[in-house]
Motif scaffolding. Structure first.
Motif, PDB file in Angstrom:
ATOM      1  N   MET A 171       1.953   4.398 -11.141  1.00  0.00           N
ATOM      2  CA  MET A 171       2.058   4.640  -9.714  1.00  0.00           C
ATOM      3  C   MET A 171       1.766   3.318  -9.014  1.00  0.00           C
ATOM      4  N   ARG A 172       2.525   2.992  -8.021  1.00  0.00           N
ATOM      5  CA  ARG A 172       2.329   1.742  -7.295  1.00  0.00           C
ATOM      6  C   ARG A 172       1.069   1.789  -6.450  1.00  0.00           C
ATOM      7  N   THR A 173       0.657   0.625  -5.974  1.00  0.00           N
ATOM      8  CA  THR A 173      -0.483   0.518  -5.073  1.00  0.00           C
ATOM      9  C   THR A 173      -0.026  -0.143  -3.784  1.00  0.00           C
ATOM     10  N   PHE A 174      -0.349   0.473  -2.662  1.00  0.00           N
ATOM     11  CA  PHE A 174      -0.078  -0.120  -1.357  1.00  0.00           C
ATOM     12  C   PHE A 174      -1.208  -1.092  -1.082  1.00  0.00           C
ATOM     13  N   ALA A 175      -0.887  -2.388  -1.085  1.00  0.00           N
ATOM     14  CA  ALA A 175      -1.896  -3.437  -0.981  1.00  0.00           C
ATOM     15  C   ALA A 175      -2.210  -3.835   0.453  1.00  0.00           C
ATOM     16  N   ASP A 176      -1.323  -3.512   1.386  1.00  0.00           N
ATOM     17  CA  ASP A 176      -1.635  -3.783   2.793  1.00  0.00           C
ATOM     18  C   ASP A 176      -1.001  -2.711   3.671  1.00  0.00           C
ATOM     19  N   LEU A 177      -1.513  -2.615   4.859  1.00  0.00           N
ATOM     20  CA  LEU A 177      -1.087  -1.577   5.792  1.00  0.00           C
ATOM     21  C   LEU A 177       0.402  -1.679   6.111  1.00  0.00           C
ATOM     22  N   ALA A 178       0.926  -2.880   6.180  1.00  0.00           N
ATOM     23  CA  ALA A 178       2.352  -3.069   6.487  1.00  0.00           C
ATOM     24  C   ALA A 178       3.245  -2.367   5.466  1.00  0.00           C
ATOM     25  N   ASP A 179       2.875  -2.423   4.187  1.00  0.00           N
ATOM     26  CA  ASP A 179       3.656  -1.739   3.146  1.00  0.00           C
ATOM     27  C   ASP A 179       3.682  -0.232   3.365  1.00  0.00           C
ATOM     28  N   LEU A 180       2.546   0.308   3.714  1.00  0.00           N
ATOM     29  CA  LEU A 180       2.442   1.747   3.942  1.00  0.00           C
ATOM     30  C   LEU A 180       3.218   2.158   5.195  1.00  0.00           C
ATOM     31  N   VAL A 181       3.117   1.357   6.237  1.00  0.00           N
ATOM     32  CA  VAL A 181       3.858   1.625   7.474  1.00  0.00           C
ATOM     33  C   VAL A 181       5.361   1.594   7.208  1.00  0.00           C
ATOM     34  N   THR A 182       5.816   0.670   6.393  1.00  0.00           N
ATOM     35  CA  THR A 182       7.234   0.590   6.036  1.00  0.00           C
ATOM     36  C   THR A 182       7.690   1.872   5.349  1.00  0.00           C
ATOM     37  N   LEU A 183       6.875   2.398   4.439  1.00  0.00           N
ATOM     38  CA  LEU A 183       7.214   3.655   3.769  1.00  0.00           C
ATOM     39  C   LEU A 183       7.366   4.787   4.781  1.00  0.00           C
ATOM     40  N   VAL A 184       6.406   4.911   5.679  1.00  0.00           N
ATOM     41  CA  VAL A 184       6.450   5.979   6.683  1.00  0.00           C
ATOM     42  C   VAL A 184       7.664   5.796   7.592  1.00  0.00           C
ATOM     43  N   GLU A 185       7.933   4.568   7.965  1.00  0.00           N
ATOM     44  CA  GLU A 185       9.085   4.256   8.819  1.00  0.00           C
ATOM     45  C   GLU A 185      10.398   4.634   8.127  1.00  0.00           C
ATOM     46  N   TRP A 217      -4.425   8.517  -1.943  1.00  0.00           N
ATOM     47  CA  TRP A 217      -3.117   8.263  -2.520  1.00  0.00           C
ATOM     48  C   TRP A 217      -2.074   9.046  -1.732  1.00  0.00           C
ATOM     49  N   ILE A 218      -0.852   8.557  -1.786  1.00  0.00           N
ATOM     50  CA  ILE A 218       0.259   9.148  -1.046  1.00  0.00           C
ATOM     51  C   ILE A 218       1.063  10.024  -1.985  1.00  0.00           C
ATOM     52  N   LEU A 219       1.456  11.174  -1.486  1.00  0.00           N
ATOM     53  CA  LEU A 219       2.313  12.059  -2.260  1.00  0.00           C
ATOM     54  C   LEU A 219       3.454  12.566  -1.394  1.00  0.00           C
ATOM     55  N   GLU A 220       4.521  12.932  -2.060  1.00  0.00           N
ATOM     56  CA  GLU A 220       5.646  13.593  -1.414  1.00  0.00           C
ATOM     57  C   GLU A 220       5.538  15.057  -1.788  1.00  0.00           C
ATOM     58  N   GLY A 221       5.614  15.922  -0.799  1.00  0.00           N
ATOM     59  CA  GLY A 221       5.452  17.342  -1.085  1.00  0.00           C
ATOM     60  C   GLY A 221       5.884  18.207   0.083  1.00  0.00           C
ATOM     61  N   VAL A 222       5.566  19.481  -0.061  1.00  0.00           N
ATOM     62  CA  VAL A 222       5.914  20.453   0.971  1.00  0.00           C
ATOM     63  C   VAL A 222       4.690  21.325   1.236  1.00  0.00           C
ATOM     64  N   ILE A 239       3.308   9.091  -5.025  1.00  0.00           N
ATOM     65  CA  ILE A 239       3.998   7.856  -4.653  1.00  0.00           C
ATOM     66  C   ILE A 239       3.146   6.619  -4.905  1.00  0.00           C
ATOM     67  N   GLY A 240       1.882   6.617  -4.475  1.00  0.00           N
ATOM     68  CA  GLY A 240       1.084   5.425  -4.699  1.00  0.00           C
ATOM     69  C   GLY A 240      -0.337   5.519  -4.189  1.00  0.00           C
ATOM     70  N   TRP A 241      -1.191   4.692  -4.798  1.00  0.00           N
ATOM     71  CA  TRP A 241      -2.572   4.528  -4.361  1.00  0.00           C
ATOM     72  C   TRP A 241      -2.616   3.690  -3.095  1.00  0.00           C
ATOM     73  N   ILE A 242      -3.695   3.833  -2.334  1.00  0.00           N
ATOM     74  CA  ILE A 242      -3.942   2.989  -1.169  1.00  0.00           C
ATOM     75  C   ILE A 242      -5.141   2.106  -1.507  1.00  0.00           C
ATOM     76  N   ALA A 243      -4.932   0.806  -1.485  1.00  0.00           N
ATOM     77  CA  ALA A 243      -5.975  -0.162  -1.843  1.00  0.00           C
ATOM     78  C   ALA A 243      -7.091  -0.176  -0.807  1.00  0.00           C
ATOM     79  N   ASP A 244      -8.279  -0.581  -1.251  1.00  0.00           N
ATOM     80  CA  ASP A 244      -9.437  -0.681  -0.358  1.00  0.00           C
ATOM     81  C   ASP A 244      -9.182  -1.643   0.802  1.00  0.00           C
ATOM     82  N   ASP A 245      -8.410  -2.702   0.559  1.00  0.00           N
ATOM     83  CA  ASP A 245      -8.099  -3.649   1.637  1.00  0.00           C
ATOM     84  C   ASP A 245      -7.356  -2.963   2.782  1.00  0.00           C
ATOM     85  N   VAL A 246      -6.530  -1.988   2.466  1.00  0.00           N
ATOM     86  CA  VAL A 246      -5.804  -1.235   3.495  1.00  0.00           C
ATOM     87  C   VAL A 246      -6.796  -0.428   4.325  1.00  0.00           C
TER      88      VAL A 246
END
Length: 146
Positions: free
Chosen positions: A1-15, A92-97, A115-122
């Motif tokens: 599972m990937r790791t979101f290393a910064d907030l921008a990566d996570l925002v891109t996913l949501v976008e 961590w982020i998941l896709e679900g219903v 989908i992925g872990w969220i790093a402590d830096d985030v």
């Protein structure tokens, strides 16, 4: 599972997934420990029909405020779960219903795909961002106050 290393990566996913109705944040030891795909009510012990999670869906009332701030707020609001749920707990982020609502009115989710872990830096970045806005334009974030 990937790791979101910064907030921008996570925002891109949501976008990319807007309106992101299928994206959720879960605070636990991870998908392997959640393999039975059901949470348990902490007070009664009742097994729930899905995993307790929080949606990343952008609500219409948020208006034209920054998506980055929305995502930061969603992570900031539930950071206490790390301490409450014990060692090894992380977001961590998941896709679900959504399959129901839990005892705190939280979404109960059937996980289709982790989908992925969220790093402590985030989390640190989210806390800083929310604190900056609370100090200038928002009200108190004190949930324990009078």
């Amino acid at each position: 599972m990937r790791t979101f290393a910064d907030l921008a990566d996570l925002v891109t996913l949501v976008e990319e997934r807007a309106p992101a109705r299928e994206l959720y944040v879960r605070w636990s030891q991870g998908p392997e420990q959640d393999s039975d795909r059901r949470s348990r009510d902490g007070l009664s012990g009742v097994r729930l029909p899905g995993l307790s999670a929080n949606s990343l869906a952008i609500e219409p009332w948020w208006g034209d405020r920054p998506l980055r701030l929305w995502v930061a707020r969603r992570l900031h609001d539930y950071r206490h779960l790390r301490e409450r749920r014990g060692p090894g707990t992380r977001p961590w982020i998941l896709e679900g219903v959504e399959v129901g609502r839990g005892p705190d009115n939280e979404p109960l989710v059937k996980c289709h795909h982790p989908i992925g872990w969220i790093a402590d830096d985030v989390l640190t970045e989210c806390e800083r961002l929310v604190d900056e806005h609370a100090a200038t334009t928002w009200g108190s974030l004190d949930r324990e106050g009078p």
